[in-house]
Motif scaffolding. Structure first.
Motif, short mmCIF file in Angstrom:
data_model
loop_
_atom_site.label_atom_id
_atom_site.label_comp_id
_atom_site.label_asym_id
_atom_site.label_seq_id
_atom_site.Cartn_x
_atom_site.Cartn_y
_atom_site.Cartn_z
N LEU A 178 -3.65 7.25 -13.57
CA LEU A 178 -2.81 8.45 -13.46
C LEU A 178 -1.47 8.20 -14.14
CD1 LEU A 178 -3.48 9.34 -9.72
CD2 LEU A 178 -4.66 10.20 -11.75
N PRO A 179 -0.91 9.23 -14.77
CA PRO A 179 0.42 9.06 -15.37
C PRO A 179 1.47 8.79 -14.30
CG PRO A 179 -0.38 11.33 -15.65
CD PRO A 179 -1.46 10.57 -14.96
N ARG A 180 2.54 8.13 -14.68
CA ARG A 180 3.61 7.79 -13.72
C ARG A 180 4.18 9.02 -13.02
NH1 ARG A 180 4.83 3.07 -13.12
NH2 ARG A 180 5.51 1.35 -14.34
N ASP A 181 4.22 10.13 -13.73
CA ASP A 181 4.81 11.35 -13.14
C ASP A 181 3.74 12.26 -12.52
OD1 ASP A 181 3.60 12.12 -15.49
OD2 ASP A 181 5.28 13.33 -16.20
N PHE A 182 2.58 11.71 -12.18
CA PHE A 182 1.51 12.51 -11.58
C PHE A 182 1.99 13.08 -10.25
CE2 PHE A 182 -2.47 13.24 -9.29
CZ PHE A 182 -3.24 13.83 -10.27
N PRO A 183 1.91 14.42 -10.07
CA PRO A 183 2.44 15.02 -8.84
C PRO A 183 1.57 14.74 -7.61
CG PRO A 183 1.54 16.71 -10.28
CD PRO A 183 1.40 15.41 -11.00
N MET A 184 2.21 14.17 -6.59
CA MET A 184 1.58 13.90 -5.30
C MET A 184 2.67 13.69 -4.27
SD MET A 184 0.29 9.96 -5.85
CE MET A 184 -0.38 10.18 -7.46
N THR A 185 2.33 13.84 -3.02
CA THR A 185 3.30 13.70 -1.93
C THR A 185 3.04 12.38 -1.20
OG1 THR A 185 3.29 16.08 -1.65
CG2 THR A 185 4.23 14.77 0.16
N PRO A 186 4.01 11.45 -1.21
CA PRO A 186 3.82 10.19 -0.47
C PRO A 186 3.72 10.44 1.03
CG PRO A 186 5.71 10.05 -1.95
CD PRO A 186 5.28 11.48 -1.93
N LEU A 187 2.94 9.65 1.71
CA LEU A 187 2.82 9.75 3.17
C LEU A 187 3.67 8.67 3.83
CD1 LEU A 187 -1.01 10.39 3.54
CD2 LEU A 187 0.82 12.01 3.87
N SER A 190 0.84 -1.19 0.00
CA SER A 190 0.00 0.00 0.00
C SER A 190 0.87 1.24 0.00
CB SER A 190 -0.91 0.03 1.23
OG SER A 190 -1.82 -1.04 1.18
N THR A 191 0.42 2.25 -0.71
CA THR A 191 1.10 3.54 -0.76
C THR A 191 0.05 4.63 -0.59
OG1 THR A 191 2.71 2.65 -2.34
CG2 THR A 191 2.58 5.05 -2.13
N ALA A 192 0.19 5.44 0.46
CA ALA A 192 -0.73 6.56 0.69
C ALA A 192 -0.08 7.83 0.16
CB ALA A 192 -1.05 6.68 2.17
N PHE A 193 -0.91 8.81 -0.18
CA PHE A 193 -0.38 10.07 -0.71
C PHE A 193 -1.31 11.22 -0.36
CE2 PHE A 193 -2.85 7.92 -3.96
CZ PHE A 193 -3.74 8.91 -4.36
N LYS A 194 -0.80 12.43 -0.56
CA LYS A 194 -1.59 13.66 -0.35
C LYS A 194 -1.16 14.68 -1.40
CE LYS A 194 1.65 15.72 2.92
NZ LYS A 194 1.84 16.39 4.19
N ASP A 195 -1.77 15.85 -1.37
CA ASP A 195 -1.42 16.97 -2.24
C ASP A 195 -1.58 16.67 -3.74
OD1 ASP A 195 -0.69 18.39 0.07
OD2 ASP A 195 1.38 17.70 -0.06
N ALA A 196 -2.54 15.86 -4.08
CA ALA A 196 -2.76 15.53 -5.48
C ALA A 196 -3.87 16.43 -6.04
CB ALA A 196 -3.15 14.06 -5.64
N ASP A 197 -3.68 16.90 -7.26
CA ASP A 197 -4.69 17.70 -7.95
C ASP A 197 -5.56 16.75 -8.78
OD1 ASP A 197 -6.24 19.35 -9.49
OD2 ASP A 197 -4.58 20.32 -10.53
#
Length: 193
Positions: free
Chosen positions: A184-193, A152-159
């Motif tokens: 989502l594209p591989r380079d989709f901007p998001m911040t991992p948690l 599992s990978t959680a993330f935040k700050d995604a548009d």
């Protein structure tokens, strides 16, 4: 009985029912295929469950190999399932209603031992699920059913502005018939948690 189909303006050939059974490719017991007028009325009045089945391969009286089906529950939720040629579900996409729009909040992709055999989702060898929230958070799960391991990978700050959709007019099914929605594209901007 002839299967009532709708040739949409976008080129889709579809059949409508209240609920259907994927294993039989027929309406749920007690349900029947709807005429286009009955389906339009049910969709526009937001009454109960409404299912649309891609029917380009029907033989005139029954479905043979639909590519997708989507079910709508009033203006609350829509789920599209996509099938391979063996009629195994290869993707499931869920949209939920928010303030008159739809937000794509979940997508699952299924891999099976082969593409020639019809499998249920419980027979998938791998399931990749993506969960998106309107606040820009979410997570990915990759479950390997052969080893019973899940990453599992959680993330935040995604548009997630690209995951919002307008409710379509009756017959304008392109949004739900797109198997790429939610990837989502591989380079989709998001911040991992």
């Amino acid at each position: 009985m002839t299967l009532p189909v709708h040739h949409t303006d976008q080129g889709w050939i579809v059949a409508y029912t209240g609920r259907w059974v994927e294993s039989t490719l027929r309406p749920f017991p007690g349900e029947s295929w709807l005429t286009v007028d009955e389906a339009r009325q049910r969709y526009e009045s937001e009454l109960g469950v409404f299912e649309t089945v891609e029917a380009s391969t029907s033989n005139g009286t029954e479905l043979t190999a639909p590519r997708w089906v989507f079910g709508a529950t009033r203006r609350e939720m829509i789920r599209t399932q996509f099938f391979n040629q063996a009629l195994s579900i290869i993707a499931s996409i869920t949209y939920t209603g928010h303030d008159g729009q739809l937000f794509l909040n979940q997508r699952s992709d299924y891999e099976y031992p082969d593409a020639q055999t019809r499998y249920t989702r419980s027979n998938a060898t791998q399931i990749v699920s993506s969960y998106y929230k309107t606040d820009g958070t979410g997570y990915f799960d990759v479950r390997d059913n052969t080893t019973r391991q899940t990453q599992s990978t959680a993330f935040k700050d995604a548009d997630f502005s690209s995951l919002w959709f307008d409710w379509p007019a009756f017959g304008d099914w392109d949004v739900f018939a797109n198997p790429e929605n939610g990837i989502l594209p591989r380079d989709f901007p998001m911040t991992p948690l």
